[in-house]
Design a protein around this motif. Sequence first.
Motif, short mmCIF file in Angstrom:
data_model
loop_
_atom_site.label_atom_id
_atom_site.label_comp_id
_atom_site.label_asym_id
_atom_site.label_seq_id
_atom_site.Cartn_x
_atom_site.Cartn_y
_atom_site.Cartn_z
N TRP A 370 9.52 59.61 42.39
CA TRP A 370 10.11 58.48 43.09
C TRP A 370 9.03 57.62 43.77
CZ3 TRP A 370 15.51 57.78 43.25
CH2 TRP A 370 15.96 56.72 44.03
N VAL A 371 8.04 58.30 44.34
CA VAL A 371 7.00 57.63 45.11
C VAL A 371 5.62 58.01 44.56
CG1 VAL A 371 5.93 57.38 47.40
CG2 VAL A 371 8.42 57.62 47.20
N GLY A 372 4.70 57.03 44.51
CA GLY A 372 3.32 57.30 44.13
C GLY A 372 2.43 57.13 45.35
N VAL A 373 1.56 58.10 45.64
CA VAL A 373 0.78 58.07 46.87
C VAL A 373 -0.73 58.11 46.59
CG1 VAL A 373 2.61 59.08 48.25
CG2 VAL A 373 0.94 60.58 47.18
N ASN A 374 -1.49 57.49 47.48
CA ASN A 374 -2.94 57.44 47.40
C ASN A 374 -3.49 57.39 48.82
OD1 ASN A 374 -5.11 55.20 47.89
ND2 ASN A 374 -5.69 56.08 45.93
N ALA A 375 -4.47 58.25 49.15
CA ALA A 375 -4.96 58.33 50.53
C ALA A 375 -6.45 58.08 50.67
CB ALA A 375 -4.62 59.71 51.12
N MET A 376 -7.11 57.66 49.60
CA MET A 376 -8.56 57.47 49.69
C MET A 376 -8.91 56.20 50.45
SD MET A 376 -11.36 57.23 46.63
CE MET A 376 -13.03 56.67 46.96
N TRP A 377 -9.81 56.33 51.42
CA TRP A 377 -10.32 55.17 52.16
C TRP A 377 -11.26 54.38 51.26
CZ3 TRP A 377 -15.56 54.41 53.75
CH2 TRP A 377 -15.75 53.30 54.57
N ASN A 378 -11.01 53.07 51.18
CA ASN A 378 -11.83 52.17 50.37
C ASN A 378 -11.94 52.64 48.92
OD1 ASN A 378 -12.34 50.03 52.05
ND2 ASN A 378 -14.30 50.80 52.80
N GLU A 379 -10.81 53.04 48.37
CA GLU A 379 -10.76 53.33 46.92
C GLU A 379 -11.26 52.10 46.19
OE1 GLU A 379 -10.49 55.39 44.02
OE2 GLU A 379 -8.46 56.00 44.54
N HIS A 380 -12.25 52.27 45.32
CA HIS A 380 -12.86 51.11 44.65
C HIS A 380 -11.83 50.32 43.85
CE1 HIS A 380 -13.60 55.01 42.72
NE2 HIS A 380 -13.26 54.42 41.61
N PHE A 381 -10.97 51.01 43.11
CA PHE A 381 -9.89 50.33 42.39
C PHE A 381 -8.60 51.12 42.57
CE2 PHE A 381 -7.41 49.47 38.46
CZ PHE A 381 -7.10 48.15 38.74
N GLY A 382 -8.36 52.07 41.68
CA GLY A 382 -7.16 52.89 41.79
C GLY A 382 -6.32 52.85 40.53
N ILE A 383 -6.86 53.41 39.43
CA ILE A 383 -6.12 53.43 38.17
C ILE A 383 -4.78 54.14 38.33
CG2 ILE A 383 -6.10 54.42 35.83
CD1 ILE A 383 -9.02 53.75 35.59
N SER A 400 -6.66 49.86 52.32
CA SER A 400 -8.06 49.47 52.17
C SER A 400 -8.39 49.37 50.69
CB SER A 400 -8.99 50.50 52.83
OG SER A 400 -8.90 51.75 52.16
N GLY A 401 -9.57 48.80 50.40
CA GLY A 401 -10.10 48.79 49.04
C GLY A 401 -9.21 48.13 48.00
N GLY A 402 -9.37 48.58 46.76
CA GLY A 402 -8.64 48.02 45.63
C GLY A 402 -7.13 48.10 45.74
N PRO A 403 -6.57 49.27 46.13
CA PRO A 403 -5.11 49.35 46.25
C PRO A 403 -4.52 48.28 47.17
CG PRO A 403 -6.04 51.54 46.26
CD PRO A 403 -7.20 50.58 46.30
N LYS A 404 -5.23 47.96 48.24
CA LYS A 404 -4.75 46.94 49.16
C LYS A 404 -5.00 45.53 48.64
CE LYS A 404 -5.63 44.97 53.76
NZ LYS A 404 -6.46 45.05 54.98
N GLU A 405 -6.21 45.24 48.14
CA GLU A 405 -6.60 43.88 47.80
C GLU A 405 -6.14 43.41 46.42
OE1 GLU A 405 -10.73 43.08 48.50
OE2 GLU A 405 -10.78 44.26 50.35
N ASP A 406 -6.06 44.34 45.45
CA ASP A 406 -5.79 43.94 44.08
C ASP A 406 -4.45 44.44 43.51
OD1 ASP A 406 -8.22 42.52 43.62
OD2 ASP A 406 -9.26 44.43 43.41
N ILE A 407 -4.00 45.61 43.94
CA ILE A 407 -2.90 46.26 43.22
C ILE A 407 -1.56 46.16 43.94
CG2 ILE A 407 -2.17 48.38 42.06
CD1 ILE A 407 -5.11 49.25 42.03
N VAL A 408 -1.46 46.78 45.09
CA VAL A 408 -0.17 46.80 45.82
C VAL A 408 -0.11 45.54 46.68
CG1 VAL A 408 1.33 48.13 47.34
CG2 VAL A 408 -0.19 49.31 45.77
#
Length: 475
Positions: A370-383, A400-408
Amino acid sequence: MTLTSILFALAAASVVSLLVFYYIIIGLCLRQLGSHLLRRTTPKRSLILEKLGAGDKGRIVGFFHPYCNAGGGGERVLWAAIRAVQGKHPDAMSVVYTGDQDASKEQILSQIQTRFSITLDPNRILFLYLSTRRYVAASTWPHFTLLGQSVGSLILAWDAFNLLVPDVYIDTMGYAFTLAFAKLLFDIPTGAYVHYPTISTDMLARLPSNAELRTTVKRQYWLLFAALYKWCGNYVDRVMVNSSWTAAHMRSLWRTNVTIVFPPCAVTELLREIPAKTDETREKVLLCIAQFRPEKDHKLLIDAFSRFYKATTKHKDAKLVLVGSVRHSEDATRVYDLRIQAREMGIKDQVMFVTDAPWSEVLGWLGRAWVGVNAMWNEHFGIGVVEYQAAGLISVVHNSGGPKEDIVVGETGFHASTAEEFTSAFEKALSLPEPEVAAMRDRARKSARRFDEETFEGLWLGEFGKLMELEEKSR
């Protein structure tokens, strides 16, 4: 002008002249050394290209990826890049310099197919096995780790070039020192696909502001390393990065043209294999797809899930599923420690570990969760985060990082930084009204189309083509 000023000017001029002299001498010595290695490996090069049937048009493209069999997002980029090269450049032999001595060529290719659903032509890829990979392991350098690993990468590169000198050299794992080494030895075209800058301004910013000796020494050490890292950037012809976050840091460090080439994600396959309306088949699973590395911060996820599970009244049937590859004994120990953490927090029956799963099994979890989670600080991207969105999961990712700026982006999920924020986001994600869930899933799936394999291939081949043009001009 005073006598003191004249003497100072003369001394300065002498120092500069001496430095220039040594720079020239060292450069000439390195070029002579490169010529020796080139002559030494020419017979092997000729034999490889003869088997390829490419004749004089044949080119050796070296990919420096010491952990090519790790099964992570960086490896997906490597194999997708080689697949693109094989499709566009029939006269190119892709040579992968790897330290995975425990895996045969057949085993590696099988793993690529199983893990990433990527098929490569075995006749146009060669694996050269390096015996010195221990020198880039963090455990080899308990102190001054960044500098130690970078020096170690030069040892590893020397090992690689003794086996075969390529016509084009591409680093896909972040060993910038090897790019300068290759350029100084052979003056060949060099390219880098940067997942994460080895050092960044964020690292310096996280140092305490106190004036303790330890902090001062560490700051100076990092500043020195940053200067060396910047110097290496002078020897890279084409720079590709995986996200806006990485691009901003690399532009500030290397001050060169940087092209954002988002990593290839299995978006098309996920959109095809997982129907848009699957809520009736989904379970209250919070899914994390990430290698079991310390920076992925699985500990934070377990902590946050424990808080959420103990506080919630509506979602006692929720589970946390951690899917990831285990590269070596250190990762295996990490998984063991995480299991202990879950047991000590009283949620061992609600946390599930899935290690080294084939792609078919990962696909199954993406269809059930149901939910996808990611907890890495400043993940470069996040495939993995892109895979969540393409599969229609509600994303809860680090702010932070890619998940914040590019993906979600654009209301396609939630962001969090602390255990408390993740706890709150878990509750929100599982409690959304049905119309809002459907709308968010739809937005996420549409957003994910930006990161499909076809887009990556086009951008990669554009940059690779420029490297091949440089190689052609140098002949």
